[in-house]
Design a protein around this motif. Structure first.
Motif, short mmCIF file in Angstrom:
data_model
loop_
_atom_site.label_atom_id
_atom_site.label_comp_id
_atom_site.label_asym_id
_atom_site.label_seq_id
_atom_site.Cartn_x
_atom_site.Cartn_y
_atom_site.Cartn_z
N ARG A 53 0.83 -1.21 0.00
CA ARG A 53 0.00 0.00 0.00
C ARG A 53 0.86 1.25 0.00
O ARG A 53 0.64 2.18 -0.77
CB ARG A 53 -0.93 0.01 1.23
N ARG A 54 1.89 1.27 0.84
CA ARG A 54 2.79 2.42 0.91
C ARG A 54 3.53 2.63 -0.41
O ARG A 54 3.73 3.76 -0.85
CB ARG A 54 3.80 2.26 2.04
N CYS A 55 3.95 1.53 -1.02
CA CYS A 55 4.63 1.60 -2.30
C CYS A 55 3.74 2.26 -3.34
O CYS A 55 4.16 3.17 -4.05
CB CYS A 55 5.05 0.20 -2.74
N ILE A 56 2.51 1.81 -3.43
CA ILE A 56 1.57 2.35 -4.40
C ILE A 56 1.27 3.81 -4.10
O ILE A 56 1.25 4.66 -5.02
CB ILE A 56 0.27 1.51 -4.42
N GLU A 57 1.07 4.16 -2.84
CA GLU A 57 0.81 5.56 -2.47
C GLU A 57 1.99 6.45 -2.83
O GLU A 57 1.81 7.55 -3.36
CB GLU A 57 0.51 5.67 -0.98
N ASN A 58 3.21 5.97 -2.55
CA ASN A 58 4.41 6.75 -2.89
C ASN A 58 4.51 6.97 -4.39
O ASN A 58 4.82 8.08 -4.85
CB ASN A 58 5.67 6.06 -2.39
N GLU A 59 4.25 5.94 -5.17
CA GLU A 59 4.33 6.07 -6.62
C GLU A 59 3.25 7.00 -7.14
O GLU A 59 3.49 7.79 -8.05
CB GLU A 59 4.25 4.70 -7.29
N ASN A 60 2.04 6.92 -6.56
CA ASN A 60 0.97 7.82 -6.98
C ASN A 60 1.29 9.27 -6.64
O ASN A 60 0.97 10.17 -7.42
CB ASN A 60 -0.36 7.40 -6.36
N GLN A 61 1.92 9.51 -5.50
CA GLN A 61 2.32 10.87 -5.13
C GLN A 61 3.38 11.41 -6.09
O GLN A 61 3.35 12.58 -6.44
CB GLN A 61 2.85 10.91 -3.70
#
Length: 80
Positions: free
Chosen positions: A68-76
């Motif tokens: 989840r954190r990985c995806i959020e970081n990439e989306n940011q």
């Protein structure tokens, strides 16, 4: 009744999970093969040492959070 051995085992499991979680933060990019190989190795080891549903559930919860954190970081980073 809970036995002392069970409490010790669970304490060790929680300690290992927490140490692994701290060690694996911050989460790397999705394509960082070395990072995700380390994640896999770490949690495979934990589940190998601590058999049972609690070890599996905690490991999967942490893996889910890292993803989840990985995806959020990439989306940011992409402005999504």
């Amino acid at each position: 009744m809970v036995r002392n051995e069970d409490v010790k085992e669970e304490f060790t499991l929680f300690s290992e999970i927490w140490s692994a979680y701290k060690q694996l933060l911050p989460v790397k990019r999705r394509h960082d093969v070395e990072y995700w190989a380390a994640v896999t190795e770490t949690f495979s080891g934990i589940m190998g040492r601590h058999r049972g549903p609690l070890a599996k559930a905690l490991s999967l919860a942490i893996l889910d959070d890292l993803e989840r954190r990985c995806i959020e970081n990439e989306n940011q980073n992409t402005g999504r």
